[in-house]
Motif scaffolding. Structure first.
Motif, PDB file in Angstrom:
ATOM      1  N   GLY A 138       0.467  -1.193   0.001  1.00  0.00           N
ATOM      2  CA  GLY A 138      -0.407   0.016  -0.065  1.00  0.00           C
ATOM      3  C   GLY A 138       1.349   1.468  -0.431  1.00  0.00           C
ATOM      4  N   PHE A 139      -0.115   2.387  -0.209  1.00  0.00           N
ATOM      5  CA  PHE A 139       1.532   3.366  -0.154  1.00  0.00           C
ATOM      6  C   PHE A 139       0.684   4.480   1.302  1.00  0.00           C
ATOM      7  N   GLN A 140       1.259   5.677   1.881  1.00  0.00           N
ATOM      8  CA  GLN A 140       1.392   6.887   2.842  1.00  0.00           C
ATOM      9  C   GLN A 140       1.345   7.390   1.315  1.00  0.00           C
ATOM     10  N   ILE A 141       0.713   8.817   1.666  1.00  0.00           N
ATOM     11  CA  ILE A 141       0.619  10.040   1.102  1.00  0.00           C
ATOM     12  C   ILE A 141       0.179  11.251   1.559  1.00  0.00           C
ATOM     13  N   GLY A 142       0.711  12.259   1.982  1.00  0.00           N
ATOM     14  CA  GLY A 142       0.502  13.003   3.047  1.00  0.00           C
ATOM     15  C   GLY A 142       0.140  12.739   4.520  1.00  0.00           C
ATOM     16  N   ASN A 143      -1.471  12.687   5.086  1.00  0.00           N
ATOM     17  CA  ASN A 143      -1.923  12.363   5.668  1.00  0.00           C
ATOM     18  C   ASN A 143      -2.830  10.938   5.137  1.00  0.00           C
ATOM     19  N   VAL A 144      -2.719  10.557   4.245  1.00  0.00           N
ATOM     20  CA  VAL A 144      -3.623   9.293   3.321  1.00  0.00           C
ATOM     21  C   VAL A 144      -2.684   8.487   3.768  1.00  0.00           C
ATOM     22  N   PHE A 145      -3.496   7.211   4.045  1.00  0.00           N
ATOM     23  CA  PHE A 145      -3.049   5.829   4.473  1.00  0.00           C
ATOM     24  C   PHE A 145      -3.907   5.385   3.108  1.00  0.00           C
ATOM     25  N   VAL A 146      -2.940   4.208   2.034  1.00  0.00           N
ATOM     26  CA  VAL A 146      -3.966   3.496   1.044  1.00  0.00           C
ATOM     27  C   VAL A 146      -3.477   2.377   1.532  1.00  0.00           C
ATOM     28  N   MET A 147      -4.232   1.786   1.786  1.00  0.00           N
ATOM     29  CA  MET A 147      -4.758   0.401   1.883  1.00  0.00           C
ATOM     30  C   MET A 147      -5.463  -0.443   0.993  1.00  0.00           C
ATOM     31  N   ALA A 148      -5.161  -1.987   1.109  1.00  0.00           N
ATOM     32  CA  ALA A 148      -5.894  -3.058   0.349  1.00  0.00           C
ATOM     33  C   ALA A 148      -7.210  -3.947   1.016  1.00  0.00           C
ATOM     34  N   GLU A 159       0.466  -2.669  10.992  1.00  0.00           N
ATOM     35  CA  GLU A 159       1.249  -2.732  11.353  1.00  0.00           C
ATOM     36  C   GLU A 159       2.623  -2.130  11.043  1.00  0.00           C
ATOM     37  N   ASP A 160       2.292  -1.783   9.662  1.00  0.00           N
ATOM     38  CA  ASP A 160       3.577  -1.161   9.589  1.00  0.00           C
ATOM     39  C   ASP A 160       2.546   0.416   9.193  1.00  0.00           C
ATOM     40  N   VAL A 161       1.422   1.113   9.815  1.00  0.00           N
ATOM     41  CA  VAL A 161       1.056   1.871  10.157  1.00  0.00           C
ATOM     42  C   VAL A 161       0.870   2.619  11.191  1.00  0.00           C
ATOM     43  N   ALA A 162       1.362   2.261  11.763  1.00  0.00           N
ATOM     44  CA  ALA A 162       0.622   2.213  13.970  1.00  0.00           C
ATOM     45  C   ALA A 162       2.477   3.466  14.430  1.00  0.00           C
ATOM     46  N   PRO A 163       3.300   3.227  13.675  1.00  0.00           N
ATOM     47  CA  PRO A 163       4.478   3.960  14.069  1.00  0.00           C
ATOM     48  C   PRO A 163       4.433   5.538  13.774  1.00  0.00           C
ATOM     49  N   ARG A 164       3.800   4.950  13.079  1.00  0.00           N
ATOM     50  CA  ARG A 164       3.208   6.842  11.839  1.00  0.00           C
ATOM     51  C   ARG A 164       2.543   8.356  12.295  1.00  0.00           C
TER      52      ARG A 164
END
Length: 254
Positions: A138-148, A159-164
């Motif tokens: 997936g990917f992050q751009i700005g304050n948006v997290f794009v996931m499956a 799990e990868d999003v939480a620390p951000r």
């Protein structure tokens, strides 16, 4: 709950959800994930696989909230247009990301065809979100997290999003279970409790209506000040008992 706590929204993308062919469970998962981090989920929308609709919703949500989480539409098929829509919303190009392409090459080898290669397209300036299930990121751009959209994959991506994320104070909740009477019988009591504790939230959730068996209502007290939640719950129990209403406190949860 608190202006100092981060706020979030979820954008669920997919015709299959709107048609009823697929039942969404990602919203519940994300809501619980954010609650544990003290982030207030304030809004959720569901849109179909229509680019203009996705762009409009995403721009509205990312302006109004600290974080936006999207699910769905990042696979290899023609209707997976989330990356295209996100790039348009941010006004950036949609090139192949070298790291994403390398991940897909390792995953598929000689079977990396054109449709699968579409999953390497990441809006310019975006960073990858790891996918430990099927590798396609997936990917992050700005304050948006794009996931499956596939729940197992989306959950793993968190799990990868939480620390951000910037966290806030966790919301505590207590539930008082009222039995033998309907929601309307305790409405005035709950309203009075809410007026006396404006920093807390109070909700009522009836059960058993229209069925054979026990009827009643779960009264839920929520807030970031655990002591205030406990005190309000105790006062609510006392008021209910004084009114002759059978009520029981359910063990605390966050």
């Amino acid at each position: 709950m608190s202006k100092s706590s981060p706020t979030a929204a979820v954008l669920i993308i997919g015709d299959e959800v709107l048609s009823g062919r697929t039942q969404d469970t990602n919203l519940n998962t994300i809501a619980r994930f954010l609650a544990a981090l003290g982030i207030d989920l304030l809004e959720a929308r569901t849109v179909g696989d229509r680019k203009a609709q996705i762009v409009e919703a995403l721009n509205a949500l990312r302006t109004a909230h600290d974080y936006v989480f999207t699910t769905g539409g990042i696979g290899p098929t023609h209707d997976d247009i989330t990356a295209d829509a996100v790039a348009t919303a941010f006004g950036v190009a949609l090139p192949e990301h070298p790291e994403a392409l390398a991940i897909l090459e390792r995953r598929y080898g000689a079977e990396l065809n054109a449709p699968r290669r579409r999953m390497a397209r990441i809006p310019a300036g975006g960073s990858l979100i790891a996918n430990p299930v099927t590798d396609a990121p997936g990917f992050q751009i700005g304050n948006v997290f794009v996931m499956a959209g596939v729940p197992k994959i989306m959950t793993a991506m968190l799990e990868d999003v939480a620390p951000r994320l910037r966290t806030g104070a966790v919301v505590h909740s207590r539930t008082v279970r009222v039995t033998g009477v309907g929601e309307g019988s305790v409405a005035d009591i709950l309203t009075a409790a809410a007026l006396a504790n404006r920093d807390l939230s109070f909700g009522s959730y009836p059960f058993g209506a229209g069925t054979v068996g026990e009827i009643g209502t779960n009264l839920v007290v929520r807030g970031r000040d655990e002591g205030a939640v406990e005190a309000a719950t105790a006062a609510l129990l006392e008021t209910l008992e004084t009114a002759g209403i059978v009520a029981t406190a359910i063990p605390a949860s966050s």
